[in-house]
Design a protein around this motif. Structure first.
Motif, PDB file in Angstrom:
ATOM      1  N   THR A  87       0.834  -1.200   0.000  1.00  0.00           N
ATOM      2  CA  THR A  87       0.000   0.000   0.000  1.00  0.00           C
ATOM      3  C   THR A  87       0.870   1.250   0.000  1.00  0.00           C
ATOM      4  N   TYR A  88       1.978   1.181   0.699  1.00  0.00           N
ATOM      5  CA  TYR A  88       2.944   2.289   0.754  1.00  0.00           C
ATOM      6  C   TYR A  88       3.383   2.675  -0.656  1.00  0.00           C
ATOM      7  N   HIS A 100       6.421   9.369   5.424  1.00  0.00           N
ATOM      8  CA  HIS A 100       7.072   9.234   6.726  1.00  0.00           C
ATOM      9  C   HIS A 100       6.046   8.849   7.790  1.00  0.00           C
ATOM     10  N   ARG A 101       4.882   9.472   7.730  1.00  0.00           N
ATOM     11  CA  ARG A 101       3.828   9.164   8.690  1.00  0.00           C
ATOM     12  C   ARG A 101       3.338   7.727   8.522  1.00  0.00           C
ATOM     13  N   ALA A 104       5.970   5.218   9.740  1.00  0.00           N
ATOM     14  CA  ALA A 104       5.986   5.151  11.203  1.00  0.00           C
ATOM     15  C   ALA A 104       4.840   4.279  11.706  1.00  0.00           C
ATOM     16  N   GLY A 105       3.676   4.403  11.069  1.00  0.00           N
ATOM     17  CA  GLY A 105       2.539   3.570  11.446  1.00  0.00           C
ATOM     18  C   GLY A 105       2.802   2.097  11.224  1.00  0.00           C
ATOM     19  N   ILE A 106       3.467   1.767  10.122  1.00  0.00           N
ATOM     20  CA  ILE A 106       3.792   0.372   9.821  1.00  0.00           C
ATOM     21  C   ILE A 106       4.688  -0.225  10.904  1.00  0.00           C
ATOM     22  N   PHE A 107       5.759   0.488  11.236  1.00  0.00           N
ATOM     23  CA  PHE A 107       6.699  -0.043  12.232  1.00  0.00           C
ATOM     24  C   PHE A 107       6.064  -0.109  13.611  1.00  0.00           C
ATOM     25  N   THR A 162      -3.946   7.857   7.604  1.00  0.00           N
ATOM     26  CA  THR A 162      -3.110   8.296   6.486  1.00  0.00           C
ATOM     27  C   THR A 162      -3.531   7.608   5.191  1.00  0.00           C
ATOM     28  N   GLN A 163      -3.824   6.317   5.277  1.00  0.00           N
ATOM     29  CA  GLN A 163      -4.262   5.579   4.090  1.00  0.00           C
ATOM     30  C   GLN A 163      -5.591   6.109   3.572  1.00  0.00           C
TER      31      GLN A 163
END
Length: 235
Positions: A87-88, A100-101, A104-107, A162-163
């Motif tokens: 998705t990124y 970047h946001r 950060a959400g993924i990690f 964000t998505q």
């Protein structure tokens, strides 16, 4: 190097790679779902409240079942998180300011969802099953699980909001209406299980709401993707 973003992902979409990541994510979500169903299959004690109400549901699993639930959740969560880079990539070309946001959400999802919350939750249920006092369990949950639980939701909401923002504003190759293929929408559907009351299968689905949300997202994005990408955006 102009063809790559800050972490080395190509700015030009590789649809086969995106499709591959979404399929892996769907597999990871199914693994986590299996673990949740094992953990959550049971009947709550309607006469109690809070943690005491839910414990009978979880402690009904065997020791082997709790181990399976922990491992399936651990690997399933990690696989789902890494697959979010599919998705990124959909956002890499049009909305680099959001990357970047989203990253950060993924990690945060991977760190606090797997080792931070899921495995300790199964460990806590294991201790409850073998006679640890409820008051001590409550303290353990508050001291050691609650911080990770809160951080998990902070990062997960950062990820999903964000998505939604990127899809709803037409900043991906997908039609704007495909913002509905986000985990929050799939998670909301699990609330319907509560209509059926205190049933083992309904409690299991309620326990699996994050994995159900991810199944909805990965499956939905795959279903609307053609051989060379999704259909043209409609406005």
């Amino acid at each position: 190097m102009d063809d790559f973003n800050g972490i080395g992902i190509s700015r030009h979409l590789d649809w086969p790679r995106v499709s591959h990541l979404l399929r892996i994510g769907l597999f990871g979500a199914l693994l986590a779902l299996a673990g949740n169903l094992i953990l959550g299959w049971g009947v709550e004690d309607g006469l109690l409240a809070g943690l005491a109400r839910m414990l009978p549901t979880y402690t009904g699993a065997s020791d082997g079942g709790l181990l399976a639930a922990a491992l399936l959740g651990l690997f399933g969560t990690a696989i789902q998180a890494l697959s979010y880079f599919g998705t990124y990539q959909l956002m890499a070309e049009r909305v680099p300011q959001l990357l970047h946001r989203y990253r950060a959400g993924i990690f945060g999802f991977m760190i606090f969802g797997a080792c931070g919350f899921r495995v300790p939750a199964c460990a806590l249920v294991f201790l409850a099953k073998h006679g640890i006092a409820e008051e001590l369990l409550q303290q353990c949950a508050t001291y050691f699980m609650l911080p990770a639980f809160v951080l998990f939701w902070v990062f997960f909401l950062l990820l999903t909001v964000t998505q939604i923002q990127a899809f709803a504003k037409g900043m991906t190759p997908y039609p704007r209406r495909c913002w509905v293929f986000c985990p929050l929408v799939g998670m909301a559907a699990t609330v319907l299980a509560n209509v059926f009351g205190n049933q083992p299968w309904a409690n299991a689905i309620s326990c699996a709401w994050v994995s159900v949300g991810n199944i909805w997202m990965f499956a939905g994005l795959l279903a609307t993707m053609g051989p060379a990408g999704p259909p043209a955006r409609l406005g």
